[in-house]
Design an enzyme around this catalytic site. Structure first.
Site, PDB file in Angstrom:
ATOM      1  N   ASP A 118     -58.664 -27.651 -60.950  1.00  0.00           N
ATOM      2  CA  ASP A 118     -59.826 -28.076 -60.138  1.00  0.00           C
ATOM      3  C   ASP A 118     -59.627 -29.527 -59.743  1.00  0.00           C
ATOM      4  OD1 ASP A 118     -61.871 -26.224 -62.388  1.00  0.00           O
ATOM      5  OD2 ASP A 118     -61.367 -25.689 -60.348  1.00  0.00           O
ATOM      6  N   ASP A 136     -62.667 -21.602 -55.298  1.00  0.00           N
ATOM      7  CA  ASP A 136     -64.092 -21.514 -55.644  1.00  0.00           C
ATOM      8  C   ASP A 136     -64.942 -21.600 -54.387  1.00  0.00           C
ATOM      9  OD1 ASP A 136     -63.469 -23.611 -58.497  1.00  0.00           O
ATOM     10  OD2 ASP A 136     -63.520 -21.436 -58.381  1.00  0.00           O
TER      11      ASP A 136
HETATM   12  C1  LIG Z   1     -67.025 -19.679 -57.768  1.00  0.00           C
HETATM   13  C2  LIG Z   1     -66.948 -18.682 -58.886  1.00  0.00           C
HETATM   14  C3  LIG Z   1     -66.210 -19.246 -60.083  1.00  0.00           C
HETATM   15  C4  LIG Z   1     -64.773 -18.723 -60.131  1.00  0.00           C
HETATM   16  O1  LIG Z   1     -64.804 -17.289 -60.261  1.00  0.00           O
HETATM   17  C5  LIG Z   1     -63.610 -16.603 -60.269  1.00  0.00           C
HETATM   18  O2  LIG Z   1     -62.530 -17.107 -60.277  1.00  0.00           O
HETATM   19  C6  LIG Z   1     -63.788 -15.094 -60.252  1.00  0.00           C
HETATM   20  C7  LIG Z   1     -62.906 -14.436 -59.222  1.00  0.00           C
HETATM   21  C8  LIG Z   1     -63.478 -14.502 -61.586  1.00  0.00           C
HETATM   22  C9  LIG Z   1     -64.460 -14.930 -62.670  1.00  0.00           C
HETATM   23  C10 LIG Z   1     -63.736 -14.821 -63.992  1.00  0.00           C
HETATM   24  C11 LIG Z   1     -65.655 -14.002 -62.691  1.00  0.00           C
HETATM   25  C12 LIG Z   1     -66.753 -14.486 -61.839  1.00  0.00           C
HETATM   26  C13 LIG Z   1     -67.636 -15.435 -62.581  1.00  0.00           C
HETATM   27  C14 LIG Z   1     -68.865 -15.722 -61.753  1.00  0.00           C
HETATM   28  C15 LIG Z   1     -69.363 -17.041 -62.033  1.00  0.00           C
HETATM   29  O3  LIG Z   1     -68.743 -17.833 -62.721  1.00  0.00           O
HETATM   30  C16 LIG Z   1     -70.666 -17.374 -61.388  1.00  0.00           C
HETATM   31  C17 LIG Z   1     -70.431 -18.426 -60.366  1.00  0.00           C
HETATM   32  C18 LIG Z   1     -71.514 -18.468 -59.353  1.00  0.00           C
HETATM   33  C19 LIG Z   1     -71.064 -19.314 -58.221  1.00  0.00           C
HETATM   34  C20 LIG Z   1     -71.752 -18.896 -56.940  1.00  0.00           C
HETATM   35  C21 LIG Z   1     -71.025 -17.795 -56.251  1.00  0.00           C
HETATM   36  C22 LIG Z   1     -71.340 -20.743 -58.503  1.00  0.00           C
HETATM   37  C23 LIG Z   1     -70.397 -21.739 -58.148  1.00  0.00           C
HETATM   38  C24 LIG Z   1     -69.804 -22.562 -59.148  1.00  0.00           C
HETATM   39  C25 LIG Z   1     -68.763 -23.365 -58.873  1.00  0.00           C
HETATM   40  C26 LIG Z   1     -68.026 -23.318 -57.566  1.00  0.00           C
HETATM   41  O4  LIG Z   1     -68.489 -24.357 -56.721  1.00  0.00           O
HETATM   42  C27 LIG Z   1     -67.973 -24.276 -55.417  1.00  0.00           C
HETATM   43  C28 LIG Z   1     -68.250 -24.272 -59.908  1.00  0.00           C
HETATM   44  C29 LIG Z   1     -66.833 -23.942 -60.231  1.00  0.00           C
HETATM   45  C30 LIG Z   1     -66.274 -24.823 -61.331  1.00  0.00           C
HETATM   46  O5  LIG Z   1     -66.992 -24.589 -62.539  1.00  0.00           O
HETATM   47  C31 LIG Z   1     -64.786 -24.564 -61.561  1.00  0.00           C
HETATM   48  O6  LIG Z   1     -64.328 -25.339 -62.647  1.00  0.00           O
HETATM   49  C32 LIG Z   1     -64.529 -23.090 -61.816  1.00  0.00           C
HETATM   50  C33 LIG Z   1     -63.040 -22.803 -61.949  1.00  0.00           C
HETATM   51  O7  LIG Z   1     -62.357 -23.269 -60.772  1.00  0.00           O
HETATM   52  C34 LIG Z   1     -62.815 -21.298 -62.137  1.00  0.00           C
HETATM   53  N1  LIG Z   1     -63.465 -20.528 -61.081  1.00  0.00           N
HETATM   54  C35 LIG Z   1     -64.077 -19.349 -61.326  1.00  0.00           C
HETATM   55  O8  LIG Z   1     -64.096 -18.799 -62.412  1.00  0.00           O
END
Ligand SMILES: CCC[C@@H]1OC(=O)[C@@H](C)C[C@H](C)CCCCC(=O)CCC[C@@H](CC)/C=C/C=C(\COC)CC[C@@H](O)[C@@H](O)C[C@H](O)CNC1=O
Length: 163
Positions: A118, A136
């Site tokens: 990130d 993300d």
């Molecule tokens: C965006 C989904 C997160 C992403 O899911 C993925 O990969 C998917 C494909 C696989 C996951 C294992 C399963 C979904 C989890 C859903 C979730 O978690 C609910 C989220 C809601 C969302 C609204 C839809 C908020 C938004 C947040 C953020 C993004 O802001 C733009 C903050 C990102 C930071 O915490 C960063 O450190 C995160 C890191 O990069 C790893 N990323 C993940 O796990």
């Protein structure tokens, strides 16, 4: 002309986003140490090299097997809904493509790096939003586009039903 599936548009968009996500992460890994940070726009937008072993907001740290399973389910679900529900719906196809590209981008990190890179560090309205990446952003924008399409479409269908 409204094709059934605009794959000639969606596939290049998806590939471009995955490449941009992986290229940006590669540059961060190669040029910055974890924890390094520099300002782009005051303290509103900074680039901070960060790793996340969990999901959003660092939830479920080190549950990689769980993330692999969820991500494969998400990817299969997107292919299913693309084929079943997105025919003649370019907006829905775009939303699904964005989510697919984001999920693949973070999946590549989880598979080959063991954690997600990130670097986009914003302070949205003074709330110190978690550091995130291009994947993300694709996931979040894709979810918003999909919700918009479903809500708008439902209203349209209701109106037709009322006539
Ligand atoms: C965006 C989904 C997160 C992403 O899911 C993925 O990969 C998917 C494909 C696989 C996951 C294992 C399963 C979904 C989890 C859903 C979730 O978690 C609910 C989220 C809601 C969302 C609204 C839809 C908020 C938004 C947040 C953020 C993004 O802001 C733009 C903050 C990102 C930071 O915490 C960063 O450190 C995160 C890191 O990069 C790893 N990323 C993940 O796990």
């Amino acid at each position: 002309m409204n094709k059934k599936y605009n794959l000639s548009v969606m596939i290049p968009i998806g590939l471009f986003l995955i490449i941009m996500d992986q290229l940006s992460k590669w540059i961060i890994v190669k040029t910055m140490n974890v924890g390094d940070s520099f300002s782009v726009i005051g303290n509103i937008l900074e680039i901070t090299s960060h790793r996340n072993n969990g999901a959003a907001w660092g939830m479920l740290q080190n549950q990689m097997i769980f993330f692999y399973i969820i991500t494969v389910i998400v990817l299969l679900a997107i292919l299913y809904f693309f084929k079943q529900d997105a025919a003649f719906k370019p907006v829905m196809q775009l939303g699904l493509t964005l989510i697919f590209a984001g999920a693949v981008g973070n999946f590549i990190d989880r598979l080959f790096r063991g954690s997600v890179v990130d670097f986009i560090d914003t302070k949205i309205i003074n709330y110190d939003f978690p550091i995130f990446n291009i994947a993300d952003s694709c996931l979040t924008i894709g979810v918003i586009v999909l919700l918009y399409e479903i809500l708008v479409n439902e209203n349209k269908e209701k109106k037709h039903a009322d006539i």
